[in-house]
Design a protein around this motif. Structure first.
Motif, mmCIF file in Angstrom:
data_model
loop_
_atom_site.group_PDB
_atom_site.id
_atom_site.type_symbol
_atom_site.label_atom_id
_atom_site.label_comp_id
_atom_site.label_asym_id
_atom_site.label_seq_id
_atom_site.Cartn_x
_atom_site.Cartn_y
_atom_site.Cartn_z
ATOM 1 N N ASP A 135 0.849 -1.185 0.000
ATOM 2 C CA ASP A 135 0.000 0.000 0.000
ATOM 3 C C ASP A 135 0.890 1.242 0.000
ATOM 4 O OD1 ASP A 135 -1.671 2.215 1.005
ATOM 5 O OD2 ASP A 135 -3.163 0.646 1.339
ATOM 6 N N GLU A 136 0.523 2.247 -0.802
ATOM 7 C CA GLU A 136 1.353 3.441 -0.878
ATOM 8 C C GLU A 136 1.432 4.197 0.452
ATOM 9 O OE1 GLU A 136 -0.208 6.865 -3.178
ATOM 10 O OE2 GLU A 136 -1.866 5.520 -3.647
ATOM 11 N N ARG A 137 0.566 3.882 1.402
ATOM 12 C CA ARG A 137 0.674 4.503 2.720
ATOM 13 C C ARG A 137 1.987 4.143 3.403
ATOM 14 N NH1 ARG A 137 -5.037 2.803 5.230
ATOM 15 N NH2 ARG A 137 -4.438 0.917 4.085
ATOM 16 N N LEU A 138 2.595 3.018 2.996
ATOM 17 C CA LEU A 138 3.894 2.653 3.549
ATOM 18 C C LEU A 138 4.950 3.708 3.280
ATOM 19 C CD1 LEU A 138 4.102 -1.166 2.715
ATOM 20 C CD2 LEU A 138 4.019 -0.141 4.996
ATOM 21 N N LEU A 139 4.765 4.463 2.201
ATOM 22 C CA LEU A 139 5.756 5.480 1.852
ATOM 23 C C LEU A 139 5.865 6.558 2.926
ATOM 24 C CD1 LEU A 139 4.963 5.952 -1.947
ATOM 25 C CD2 LEU A 139 6.708 4.501 -0.906
ATOM 26 N N THR A 140 4.738 6.878 3.563
ATOM 27 C CA THR A 140 4.759 7.869 4.643
ATOM 28 C C THR A 140 4.940 7.215 6.011
ATOM 29 O OG1 THR A 140 2.325 7.839 4.662
ATOM 30 C CG2 THR A 140 3.411 9.571 3.382
ATOM 31 N N GLU A 141 4.390 6.011 6.184
ATOM 32 C CA GLU A 141 4.522 5.316 7.463
ATOM 33 C C GLU A 141 5.950 4.839 7.711
ATOM 34 O OE1 GLU A 141 1.780 2.100 7.376
ATOM 35 O OE2 GLU A 141 -0.005 3.376 7.453
ATOM 36 N N ARG A 142 6.617 4.410 6.628
ATOM 37 C CA ARG A 142 7.954 3.828 6.766
ATOM 38 C C ARG A 142 8.905 4.411 5.715
ATOM 39 N NH1 ARG A 142 8.604 -0.915 9.520
ATOM 40 N NH2 ARG A 142 10.795 -0.366 9.186
ATOM 41 N N PRO A 143 9.296 5.661 5.875
ATOM 42 C CA PRO A 143 10.210 6.263 4.898
ATOM 43 C C PRO A 143 11.587 5.608 4.865
ATOM 44 C CG PRO A 143 9.917 7.702 6.800
ATOM 45 C CD PRO A 143 8.908 6.614 6.926
ATOM 46 N N ASP A 144 11.901 4.790 5.890
ATOM 47 C CA ASP A 144 13.177 4.072 5.915
ATOM 48 C C ASP A 144 13.189 2.867 4.984
ATOM 49 O OD1 ASP A 144 11.214 3.089 7.962
ATOM 50 O OD2 ASP A 144 12.696 1.467 8.136
ATOM 51 N N VAL A 145 12.018 2.472 4.482
ATOM 52 C CA VAL A 145 11.880 1.265 3.662
ATOM 53 C C VAL A 145 11.825 1.645 2.184
ATOM 54 C CG1 VAL A 145 10.283 -0.612 3.062
ATOM 55 C CG2 VAL A 145 10.783 -0.092 5.471
ATOM 56 N N LEU A 146 12.508 0.875 1.342
ATOM 57 C CA LEU A 146 12.453 1.067 -0.099
ATOM 58 C C LEU A 146 11.541 0.002 -0.704
ATOM 59 C CD1 LEU A 146 13.414 2.322 -2.788
ATOM 60 C CD2 LEU A 146 15.329 0.703 -2.733
ATOM 61 N N ILE A 147 10.526 0.437 -1.422
ATOM 62 C CA ILE A 147 9.611 -0.484 -2.097
ATOM 63 C C ILE A 147 9.877 -0.409 -3.591
ATOM 64 C CG2 ILE A 147 7.203 -1.089 -2.531
ATOM 65 C CD1 ILE A 147 6.548 0.258 0.158
ATOM 66 N N VAL A 148 10.202 -1.540 -4.176
ATOM 67 C CA VAL A 148 10.569 -1.616 -5.587
ATOM 68 C C VAL A 148 9.505 -2.407 -6.335
ATOM 69 C CG1 VAL A 148 12.304 -2.421 -7.240
ATOM 70 C CG2 VAL A 148 13.020 -1.517 -5.010
ATOM 71 N N ASP A 149 9.075 -1.879 -7.485
ATOM 72 C CA ASP A 149 8.127 -2.599 -8.339
ATOM 73 C C ASP A 149 8.868 -3.721 -9.062
ATOM 74 O OD1 ASP A 149 6.472 -0.551 -7.543
ATOM 75 O OD2 ASP A 149 6.569 0.519 -9.458
ATOM 76 N N GLY A 150 8.389 -4.949 -8.903
ATOM 77 C CA GLY A 150 9.067 -6.087 -9.514
ATOM 78 C C GLY A 150 8.408 -6.529 -10.810
#
Length: 311
Positions: A199-214
């Motif tokens: 969920d894109e909410r992770l971008l604000t909840e966890r800015p320390d995490v990198l989410i990559v589209d596979g």
């Protein structure tokens, strides 16, 4: 397939199956497979020689096995090339993970996950956490890769993913399964699902995490018309697998059910033969936006469709 107005050209079409992700997985299986079969009929009538099952049309048809008796057109679920491209993405990301990283593969016993796990074990030492619902199948897969020298643990609990440095998502779910509490500080997530399970909410909840589209492949040698909710010259690996089979003149079915190692190796060979058209791992993106300058650069998200692709 060819078109009379484009002699000598390989031409493909995207055929949309008008069902939502939830409908694909929850409506009566016979009804869902009937709708997918009708789309395959249309591909055949348009002159296609091979059809690829995109997004959740593959798990909704048991990885394409529901159409194994068809002899009028070849069917593939696209999972062999997806597994191969996911391994390449893992290899590229490993350089930023530090020494001896723990890699969690969520959906490890699925069609892509089982092939990916075996591909990884064949080429790399290291530590794997294999996560899925069926513990018996997990243990069997773990036993296989331990024989290759890989340290493999199993879990049926998403909470255990919080130990992982890299989380690879390969599940068949219409919902976002990965939440903030499932992620270690500084973790990388490779989301290989369509519809996506982050969920894109992770971008604000966890800015320390990198989410990559596979599962994204770059194919600059193709003229892609219309929208598949990706940037220009990009395709999902399942679509790229269908393209490669059409380009090679493949006849009959290809990948049905679980992807096999020999299928992944064969489709990589075809990609090498057609590398002048692309068919290589795309530059990393996060929620559809190009990642520039490292983990701090993440953005927000494209739409999703349920499609099959015919060529």
């Amino acid at each position: 397939m060819s078109r009379v107005d484009l002699p000598g050209k390989i031409v493909g079409r995207i055929i949309t199956v008008p069902l939502t992700p939830t409908q694909l997985l929850t409506l009566p299986r016979s009804q869902v497979q009937g709708r997918i079969s009708a789309a395959i009929d249309k591909a055949r009538d348009l002159g296609a020689s091979v059809v690829g099952l995109g997004a959740l049309t593959a798990p909704a048809s048991v990885g394409g096995r529901a159409f194994a008796k068809r002899r009028d057109i070849g069917v593939t679920n696209g999972n062999a090339f997806t597994a191969a491209m996911t391994l390449q993405a893992i290899e590229k990301l490993m350089g930023s993970l530090g020494r001896d990283p723990l890699i969690a593969i969520v959906g490890a016993t699925g069609s892509v996950g089982s092939c990916l796990t075996r591909l990884y074990a064949r080429q790399h030492p290291g530590r794997l956490l294999l996560v899925a619902r069926n513990e018996k199948r997990l243990e069997a897969l773990a036993a296989d890769v331990r024989r290759e020298g890989v340290e493999a643990r199993v879990s049926v609990d998403m909470a255990d993913v919080a130990e992982a440095d890299l989380v690879v998502l390969l599940t068949s779910s219409p919902d976002a399964l990965l939440r903030s509490e499932h992620l270690k500080r500084g973790a990388i997530v490779l989301d290989d699902t369509v519809p996506r399970n982050t969920d894109e909410r992770l971008l604000t909840e966890r800015p320390d995490v990198l989410i990559v589209d596979g599962g994204l492949v770059e194919i600059p040698g193709f003229d892609l018309r219309g929208s598949i909710a990706l940037a220009p010259k990009l395709a999902y690996a399942c679509l790229a697998e269908t393209m490669l089979l059409a380009l090679s003149g493949h006849q009959g079915h290809f990948c049905m059910g679980d992807a096999q190692l020999d299928q992944a190796e064969h489709i990589l060979k075809l990609a090498k033969e057609h590398e002048h058209l692309g068919f290589h791992l795309a530059p990393f993106r996060s929620f559809g936006k190009l990642i520039e300058g490292g983990p701090s650069h993440t953005f927000a998200t494209p739409a999703e469709e349920q499609v099959i692709c015919a060529a």
